[in-house]
Design a protein around this motif. Sequence first.
Motif, PDB file in Angstrom:
ATOM      1  N   SER A 131     -11.508  13.102  -3.518  1.00  0.00           N
ATOM      2  CA  SER A 131     -11.120  12.120  -2.962  1.00  0.00           C
ATOM      3  C   SER A 131     -10.945  10.798  -3.677  1.00  0.00           C
ATOM      4  CB  SER A 131     -11.917  11.803  -1.777  1.00  0.00           C
ATOM      5  OG  SER A 131     -13.212  11.443  -2.182  1.00  0.00           O
ATOM      6  N   VAL A 132     -10.597   9.821  -3.297  1.00  0.00           N
ATOM      7  CA  VAL A 132     -10.304   8.588  -3.922  1.00  0.00           C
ATOM      8  C   VAL A 132     -10.646   7.673  -2.863  1.00  0.00           C
ATOM      9  CG1 VAL A 132      -7.746   8.598  -3.711  1.00  0.00           C
ATOM     10  CG2 VAL A 132      -9.012   6.890  -5.264  1.00  0.00           C
ATOM     11  N   SER A 133     -11.048   6.568  -2.935  1.00  0.00           N
ATOM     12  CA  SER A 133     -11.500   5.405  -1.625  1.00  0.00           C
ATOM     13  C   SER A 133     -11.429   4.277  -2.106  1.00  0.00           C
ATOM     14  CB  SER A 133     -12.622   5.935  -0.974  1.00  0.00           C
ATOM     15  OG  SER A 133     -13.867   5.965  -1.645  1.00  0.00           O
ATOM     16  N   PHE A 134     -10.981   3.284  -1.443  1.00  0.00           N
ATOM     17  CA  PHE A 134     -11.086   1.879  -1.865  1.00  0.00           C
ATOM     18  C   PHE A 134     -11.300   0.793  -0.372  1.00  0.00           C
ATOM     19  CE2 PHE A 134      -6.698   3.202  -1.201  1.00  0.00           C
ATOM     20  CZ  PHE A 134      -6.164   2.170  -0.698  1.00  0.00           C
ATOM     21  N   ASN A 135     -11.737  -0.399  -0.697  1.00  0.00           N
ATOM     22  CA  ASN A 135     -11.702  -1.415   0.105  1.00  0.00           C
ATOM     23  C   ASN A 135     -10.809  -2.383  -0.026  1.00  0.00           C
ATOM     24  OD1 ASN A 135     -14.137  -0.234   1.234  1.00  0.00           O
ATOM     25  ND2 ASN A 135     -15.571  -1.542   0.041  1.00  0.00           N
ATOM     26  N   PHE A 136     -10.146  -2.545   1.106  1.00  0.00           N
ATOM     27  CA  PHE A 136      -9.085  -3.864   1.043  1.00  0.00           C
ATOM     28  C   PHE A 136      -9.266  -4.903   2.040  1.00  0.00           C
ATOM     29  CE2 PHE A 136      -7.439  -0.556   3.680  1.00  0.00           C
ATOM     30  CZ  PHE A 136      -6.492  -0.964   4.686  1.00  0.00           C
ATOM     31  N   THR A 137      -8.732  -6.049   1.938  1.00  0.00           N
ATOM     32  CA  THR A 137      -8.342  -7.056   2.899  1.00  0.00           C
ATOM     33  C   THR A 137      -6.934  -6.751   3.348  1.00  0.00           C
ATOM     34  OG1 THR A 137      -7.772  -8.646   1.364  1.00  0.00           O
ATOM     35  CG2 THR A 137     -10.005  -8.483   2.032  1.00  0.00           C
ATOM     36  N   GLY A 138      -6.874  -7.594   4.681  1.00  0.00           N
ATOM     37  CA  GLY A 138      -5.380  -7.621   5.097  1.00  0.00           C
ATOM     38  C   GLY A 138      -5.549  -6.297   6.036  1.00  0.00           C
ATOM     39  N   ASN A 139      -4.356  -6.209   7.114  1.00  0.00           N
ATOM     40  CA  ASN A 139      -4.490  -5.331   7.847  1.00  0.00           C
ATOM     41  C   ASN A 139      -3.647  -3.994   7.539  1.00  0.00           C
ATOM     42  OD1 ASN A 139      -6.081  -6.167   9.940  1.00  0.00           O
ATOM     43  ND2 ASN A 139      -4.428  -7.550  10.843  1.00  0.00           N
ATOM     44  N   GLN A 140      -2.712  -4.027   6.621  1.00  0.00           N
ATOM     45  CA  GLN A 140      -1.865  -3.127   6.053  1.00  0.00           C
ATOM     46  C   GLN A 140      -1.649  -2.839   4.747  1.00  0.00           C
ATOM     47  OE1 GLN A 140       1.301  -3.972   8.589  1.00  0.00           O
ATOM     48  NE2 GLN A 140       2.444  -4.893   7.088  1.00  0.00           N
ATOM     49  N   CYS A 141      -1.293  -1.613   4.245  1.00  0.00           N
ATOM     50  CA  CYS A 141      -1.054  -1.670   2.843  1.00  0.00           C
ATOM     51  C   CYS A 141      -0.252  -0.300   2.601  1.00  0.00           C
ATOM     52  CB  CYS A 141      -2.327  -1.444   1.907  1.00  0.00           C
ATOM     53  SG  CYS A 141      -3.277  -0.066   2.125  1.00  0.00           S
ATOM     54  N   ASP A 142       0.276  -0.157   1.488  1.00  0.00           N
ATOM     55  CA  ASP A 142       1.243   1.265   1.289  1.00  0.00           C
ATOM     56  C   ASP A 142       0.149   2.037   0.120  1.00  0.00           C
ATOM     57  OD1 ASP A 142       3.230   0.747   2.926  1.00  0.00           O
ATOM     58  OD2 ASP A 142       4.399  -0.228   1.349  1.00  0.00           O
ATOM     59  N   ILE A 143       0.124   3.563   0.251  1.00  0.00           N
ATOM     60  CA  ILE A 143      -0.474   4.197  -0.875  1.00  0.00           C
ATOM     61  C   ILE A 143       0.724   5.030  -1.323  1.00  0.00           C
ATOM     62  CG2 ILE A 143      -2.526   4.162  -0.020  1.00  0.00           C
ATOM     63  CD1 ILE A 143      -2.153   6.904   1.208  1.00  0.00           C
ATOM     64  N   PHE A 144       0.734   5.305  -2.710  1.00  0.00           N
ATOM     65  CA  PHE A 144       1.615   6.114  -3.347  1.00  0.00           C
ATOM     66  C   PHE A 144       1.047   7.569  -3.986  1.00  0.00           C
ATOM     67  CE2 PHE A 144       2.566   1.666  -4.177  1.00  0.00           C
ATOM     68  CZ  PHE A 144       3.777   1.398  -3.388  1.00  0.00           C
ATOM     69  N   LEU A 145       1.632   8.440  -3.260  1.00  0.00           N
ATOM     70  CA  LEU A 145       1.002   9.777  -3.658  1.00  0.00           C
ATOM     71  C   LEU A 145       2.188  10.836  -4.047  1.00  0.00           C
ATOM     72  CD1 LEU A 145      -1.142  10.201  -0.317  1.00  0.00           C
ATOM     73  CD2 LEU A 145      -1.733   9.736  -2.619  1.00  0.00           C
ATOM     74  N   GLN A 146       1.828  11.783  -4.748  1.00  0.00           N
ATOM     75  CA  GLN A 146       2.948  12.849  -5.355  1.00  0.00           C
ATOM     76  C   GLN A 146       2.359  14.235  -5.354  1.00  0.00           C
ATOM     77  OE1 GLN A 146       4.356  12.178  -9.260  1.00  0.00           O
ATOM     78  NE2 GLN A 146       6.060  13.551  -8.977  1.00  0.00           N
ATOM     79  N   SER A 147       3.091  15.072  -4.790  1.00  0.00           N
ATOM     80  CA  SER A 147       2.639  16.753  -5.076  1.00  0.00           C
ATOM     81  C   SER A 147       2.973  17.130  -6.433  1.00  0.00           C
ATOM     82  CB  SER A 147       3.144  17.590  -3.697  1.00  0.00           C
ATOM     83  OG  SER A 147       2.849  18.775  -4.009  1.00  0.00           O
ATOM     84  N   VAL A 148       1.928  17.369  -7.264  1.00  0.00           N
ATOM     85  CA  VAL A 148       2.402  17.784  -8.639  1.00  0.00           C
ATOM     86  C   VAL A 148       1.907  19.421  -8.847  1.00  0.00           C
ATOM     87  CG1 VAL A 148       1.842  17.286 -11.084  1.00  0.00           C
ATOM     88  CG2 VAL A 148       1.944  15.394  -9.377  1.00  0.00           C
ATOM     89  N   ASP A 149       2.825  20.231  -9.468  1.00  0.00           N
ATOM     90  CA  ASP A 149       2.571  21.464  -9.689  1.00  0.00           C
ATOM     91  C   ASP A 149       3.388  22.236 -10.737  1.00  0.00           C
ATOM     92  OD1 ASP A 149       1.146  24.092  -9.678  1.00  0.00           O
ATOM     93  OD2 ASP A 149       1.306  24.190  -7.530  1.00  0.00           O
ATOM     94  N   SER A 150       3.323  23.406 -11.047  1.00  0.00           N
ATOM     95  CA  SER A 150       4.322  23.696 -12.079  1.00  0.00           C
ATOM     96  C   SER A 150       5.728  24.336 -11.682  1.00  0.00           C
ATOM     97  CB  SER A 150       3.699  25.141 -12.671  1.00  0.00           C
ATOM     98  OG  SER A 150       3.355  26.093 -11.678  1.00  0.00           O
ATOM     99  N   TYR A 151       5.752  24.186 -10.155  1.00  0.00           N
ATOM    100  CA  TYR A 151       6.828  24.212  -9.353  1.00  0.00           C
ATOM    101  C   TYR A 151       6.740  23.312  -8.225  1.00  0.00           C
ATOM    102  CZ  TYR A 151       4.357  26.969  -5.760  1.00  0.00           C
ATOM    103  OH  TYR A 151       3.582  27.455  -4.958  1.00  0.00           O
ATOM    104  N   ALA A 152       8.142  22.982  -7.629  1.00  0.00           N
ATOM    105  CA  ALA A 152       8.002  21.800  -6.704  1.00  0.00           C
ATOM    106  C   ALA A 152       7.806  22.430  -5.191  1.00  0.00           C
ATOM    107  CB  ALA A 152       9.316  21.180  -6.748  1.00  0.00           C
ATOM    108  N   HIS A 153       6.834  21.611  -4.684  1.00  0.00           N
ATOM    109  CA  HIS A 153       6.382  22.086  -3.147  1.00  0.00           C
ATOM    110  C   HIS A 153       5.546  20.873  -2.491  1.00  0.00           C
ATOM    111  CE1 HIS A 153       2.196  23.060  -4.089  1.00  0.00           C
ATOM    112  NE2 HIS A 153       2.401  23.553  -5.203  1.00  0.00           N
ATOM    113  N   HIS A 154       5.443  20.918  -1.333  1.00  0.00           N
ATOM    114  CA  HIS A 154       4.763  20.026  -0.686  1.00  0.00           C
ATOM    115  C   HIS A 154       3.231  20.225  -0.834  1.00  0.00           C
ATOM    116  CE1 HIS A 154       5.301  23.214   2.311  1.00  0.00           C
ATOM    117  NE2 HIS A 154       4.304  22.542   2.909  1.00  0.00           N
ATOM    118  N   ASN A 155       2.599  19.115  -0.147  1.00  0.00           N
ATOM    119  CA  ASN A 155       1.128  19.168  -0.205  1.00  0.00           C
ATOM    120  C   ASN A 155       0.470  18.365   0.972  1.00  0.00           C
ATOM    121  OD1 ASN A 155      -1.319  19.890  -1.513  1.00  0.00           O
ATOM    122  ND2 ASN A 155      -0.434  19.988  -3.534  1.00  0.00           N
TER     123      ASN A 155
END
Length: 364
Positions: free
Chosen positions: A50-74
């Motif tokens: 896991s990764v966790s963080f604290n933030f102010t304000g009511n909203q934000c975006d997070i950026f994620l990517q599924s990474v493997d030797s072949y393309a698939h979801h996660n």
Amino acid sequence: MFIKKIAILILFLMISAFSVSQNKSNTFLYAGRVEKLENNKVMLIGTASSVSFNFTGNQCDIFLQSVDSYAHHNYVSLVLDGKYIGKIRIEKGEVQSFPIKSTAAKKVHNLQIYKDTEAHTGGVLFAGTTAKLTSISSKKKKKIEFIGDSITCGAASDPSEVPCDKGEYYDHHNGYYAYGPTLSRAIGADYLTSSVSGIGMYRNWNDENKDEAIMPQVYENLYLTKDASKPKYDFAFQPNIISIALGTNDFSGGDGKKERLPFNSEKYVSNYINFIKMLYTHNPKAQIVITNSPMVNGERAIVFEDCLNKVKAAFSSDKSHKEIQIFKFKPMTPKGCLGHPDVEDQKVMADQYAPFLKKLLNEK
């Protein structure tokens, strides 16, 4: 096509800008088997890492990517302000943006991102966030490492997003609700999960250690593979307790099609003993707990228990380490996909095991 490329470029620039602007040492907490990368990016590798963080304000975006030797979801699970808000699916391809919004009347919010799938499903890259970060710190807690197979992964436990008879094997993973993370949260312990579906101590579910690696061969690799290009695990976690739940696949009959030799108790016990010796070289102060399996029943369960007793007996004269303990799960008829425990079954296992581990931790 041109518009799509422009959109990808803009997203890349946004991620780069936010990653650089948030390059502070006290703004993110990482847990589990993860690989820390540049600019606070991190690859979530193991189950419930896991990764966790604290933030102010009511909203934000997070950026994620599924990474493997072949393309698939996660998949990852999200916990916002201490409340589980569900799984999200990360489609294959480029880094994706996910909006986070809190309705809680708090000045500072907390977001925790947990990898639901296991190491062999590839990594989930946390590539940054638009959040206005504040500092974050962790309380010192006792630590438990859970070593195991698909049961420990929380594999095939959650058909809430995709029915059991549909989709891919990893569509039904929910590492957040596996018994290890579940009981650790209940007793206030930090945890690390080192588990691989189908893996065993001397052979795997449908392989006699000919084509596939067993746990003793991959454990010291951060990614739980034999890939020498991947980094070694650094053993910085140093758990108070190491729980080992391996044997379900050693005792398995496989798929009934591929040649399967009779169970070899001598190989199982010998590999187990050597595996524990290796663990002691990295974690000399750890209390080792070895467990049976709720999915191994009848005559096999009797042989299983005898093997565990032999493993424990092999260390009877060892005065350098704490006495090895044995824990026995009660037999169950699992209700998950492919004959695995579902989320409810995982909770049953957690409730059985938690008092035992809590007592051990309190003795430290």
